[in-house]
Design a protein around this motif. Structure first.
Motif, PDB file in Angstrom:
ATOM      1  N   ALA A 189       1.050  -0.801  -0.331  1.00  0.00           N
ATOM      2  CA  ALA A 189      -0.555  -0.183   0.250  1.00  0.00           C
ATOM      3  C   ALA A 189       0.623   1.087  -0.093  1.00  0.00           C
ATOM      4  O   ALA A 189       1.370   0.562   0.838  1.00  0.00           O
ATOM      5  CB  ALA A 189      -0.850   0.162   1.284  1.00  0.00           C
ATOM      6  N   GLY A 190       0.849   1.698  -0.983  1.00  0.00           N
ATOM      7  CA  GLY A 190       1.423   3.258  -1.220  1.00  0.00           C
ATOM      8  C   GLY A 190       1.252   4.131   0.203  1.00  0.00           C
ATOM      9  O   GLY A 190       1.808   5.127   0.086  1.00  0.00           O
ATOM     10  N   SER A 191       0.651   4.633   0.713  1.00  0.00           N
ATOM     11  CA  SER A 191       0.056   5.525   1.981  1.00  0.00           C
ATOM     12  C   SER A 191      -0.996   4.927   2.682  1.00  0.00           C
ATOM     13  O   SER A 191      -1.841   3.689   2.539  1.00  0.00           O
ATOM     14  CB  SER A 191      -0.755   6.638   0.866  1.00  0.00           C
ATOM     15  N   LEU A 192      -0.935   5.759   3.641  1.00  0.00           N
ATOM     16  CA  LEU A 192      -2.357   5.512   5.042  1.00  0.00           C
ATOM     17  C   LEU A 192      -3.376   5.599   4.449  1.00  0.00           C
ATOM     18  O   LEU A 192      -4.090   3.842   4.718  1.00  0.00           O
ATOM     19  CB  LEU A 192      -1.742   6.104   6.247  1.00  0.00           C
ATOM     20  N   GLU A 193      -4.133   6.055   3.203  1.00  0.00           N
ATOM     21  CA  GLU A 193      -5.137   6.152   2.978  1.00  0.00           C
ATOM     22  C   GLU A 193      -5.484   5.042   2.448  1.00  0.00           C
ATOM     23  O   GLU A 193      -6.616   4.329   2.741  1.00  0.00           O
ATOM     24  CB  GLU A 193      -5.288   7.724   2.061  1.00  0.00           C
ATOM     25  N   THR A 194      -4.933   4.659   1.469  1.00  0.00           N
ATOM     26  CA  THR A 194      -4.530   3.450   0.687  1.00  0.00           C
ATOM     27  C   THR A 194      -4.937   2.187   1.653  1.00  0.00           C
ATOM     28  O   THR A 194      -6.120   1.431   1.182  1.00  0.00           O
ATOM     29  CB  THR A 194      -3.917   3.027  -0.195  1.00  0.00           C
ATOM     30  N   CYS A 195      -4.327   1.734   2.689  1.00  0.00           N
ATOM     31  CA  CYS A 195      -3.964   0.949   3.582  1.00  0.00           C
ATOM     32  C   CYS A 195      -5.706   0.830   4.764  1.00  0.00           C
ATOM     33  O   CYS A 195      -6.158   0.082   4.338  1.00  0.00           O
ATOM     34  CB  CYS A 195      -3.267   1.054   4.714  1.00  0.00           C
ATOM     35  N   ARG A 196      -6.420   2.400   4.628  1.00  0.00           N
ATOM     36  CA  ARG A 196      -7.033   2.496   5.486  1.00  0.00           C
ATOM     37  C   ARG A 196      -8.706   1.830   4.152  1.00  0.00           C
ATOM     38  O   ARG A 196      -9.378   1.286   4.589  1.00  0.00           O
ATOM     39  CB  ARG A 196      -7.353   3.958   6.016  1.00  0.00           C
ATOM     40  N   TYR A 210       0.090  -0.537   9.805  1.00  0.00           N
ATOM     41  CA  TYR A 210       0.767  -0.077   8.594  1.00  0.00           C
ATOM     42  C   TYR A 210       2.099   0.380   8.662  1.00  0.00           C
ATOM     43  O   TYR A 210       2.443   1.049   9.363  1.00  0.00           O
ATOM     44  CB  TYR A 210       0.100   1.259   7.919  1.00  0.00           C
ATOM     45  N   SER A 231       5.641   0.836   2.851  1.00  0.00           N
ATOM     46  CA  SER A 231       4.874   0.562   2.620  1.00  0.00           C
ATOM     47  C   SER A 231       3.678  -0.969   2.578  1.00  0.00           C
ATOM     48  O   SER A 231       4.087  -1.676   1.318  1.00  0.00           O
ATOM     49  CB  SER A 231       4.979   0.992   1.314  1.00  0.00           C
ATOM     50  N   CYS A 270      -0.182  -2.898   4.219  1.00  0.00           N
ATOM     51  CA  CYS A 270      -1.035  -2.248   4.904  1.00  0.00           C
ATOM     52  C   CYS A 270      -1.582  -4.251   4.746  1.00  0.00           C
ATOM     53  O   CYS A 270      -1.616  -5.405   4.389  1.00  0.00           O
ATOM     54  CB  CYS A 270      -2.023  -2.364   3.910  1.00  0.00           C
TER      55      CYS A 270
END
Length: 288
Positions: free
Chosen positions: A53-60, A74, A77, A79
């Motif tokens: 996952a490239g970002s925390l928002e993507t992981c969420r 996270y 990178s 998740c």
């Protein structure tokens, strides 16, 4: 933590009706909640062992798409989907990992033992010392819109000038306004001197061991010999010896478990809850 008011409230507590608080923003902790501290949940494209996952928002977002996912870990990178997060068992994130609650709050443990020493939800293993309250009285342990727990601290034969836990009371919308109390009333020593009530009616008073289930199924209560260390590694402190099962209370309600090790005229207390929404204060800390 925020400490209780100078004038302690009545025991058992009475509270005005409360409304359900607005949803709390995601709770983020500088922790790595892997292994026994949480249950893995597979995310899209993964098998429970994490996905890129490239970002925390993507992981969420991946967690929100996944049935049963309550939280994420996270870092680097990657998740990881999680559920049933127990912060007392998590490891420090060391700047590499964070744990964020996405759809449900985490579980936490607060322990009171001895004079009493308090290990808060945010310091469950005493890595940052503990809080000690040696004065007698009724004090807030957990105070939130959904859940209120008070502890009664009193003197004992062993500690005539320093208080110990002698009782606990629980109420709130989290248990549909019911009231649970358990306290030492004497004159008998040991478990026979303790008294438990549910909405003012005596329970667990028909011999040893004993069980009680409330008519609505909300409370399961037990009086029996139990191993304190099944509930917290320091639950034997001062009154529990070094080994063996000992007379204890166990109260289980939705998202709440309260264990009491029953001494001669005092108790040790282990409170395990899923964090209520909104703000929290009391001796068990703000759980943030």
């Amino acid at each position: 933590p925020t400490f209780p008011p100078t004038q302690p409230p009545t025991f058992p507590p009475t509270f005005p009706p409360t409304t359900t608080p607005a949803p709390t923003p995601p709770l983020q902790c500088q922790l790595n909640c892997y292994g026994e501290s949480s249950v893995p949940v597979p995310l899209p494209g993964g098998d429970g062992n994490g996905v890129p996952a490239g970002s925390l928002e993507t992981c969420r977002a991946l967690c929100r798409e996944s049935p049963g996912c309550e939280a994420i870990v996270y870092g680097k990178s990657m998740c990881y989907g999680k559920k049933d997060v127990r912060t007392s068992l998590c490891q420090p994130g060391a700047g590499d990992y964070i744990t964020e609650m996405v759809t449900e709050m985490p579980w936490g443990t607060c322990t009171l033992m001895g004079e009493p020493h308090v290990l808060t939800f945010d310091n469950p293993n005493g890595l940052m010392g503990d809080i000690t309250q040696s004065d007698v009285g009724d004090y807030w342990l957990v105070r939130s819109a959904e859940l209120q727990i008070q502890g009664r601290f009193g003197f004992s034969e062993r500690f005539p000038t320093r208080s110990s836990v002698t009782g606990v009371a629980v109420t709130g919308t989290a248990i549909q306004g019911h009231v649970l109390t358990a306290e030492y009333v004497g004159p008998a020593k040991g478990y026979a001197g303790f008294h438990a009530t549910w909405n003012g009616q005596a329970i667990l008073n028909m011999g040893f061991p004993a069980t009680y289930d409330s008519p609505d199924g909300l409370l399961h209560a037990r009086l029996d010999n139990m191993n304190p260390q099944d509930f917290h590694i320091q639950a034997r402190h001062t009154i529990g010896g070094v080994s063996g099962d000992l007379p204890s209370y166990l109260f289980e309600m939705p998202n709440i478990r309260i264990y009491m090790l029953l001494g001669d005229d005092t108790a040790n207390l282990v409170i395990t809850i899923r964090r209520p929404h909104g703000s929290i204060d009391g001796y068990c800390g703000n759980f943030n």
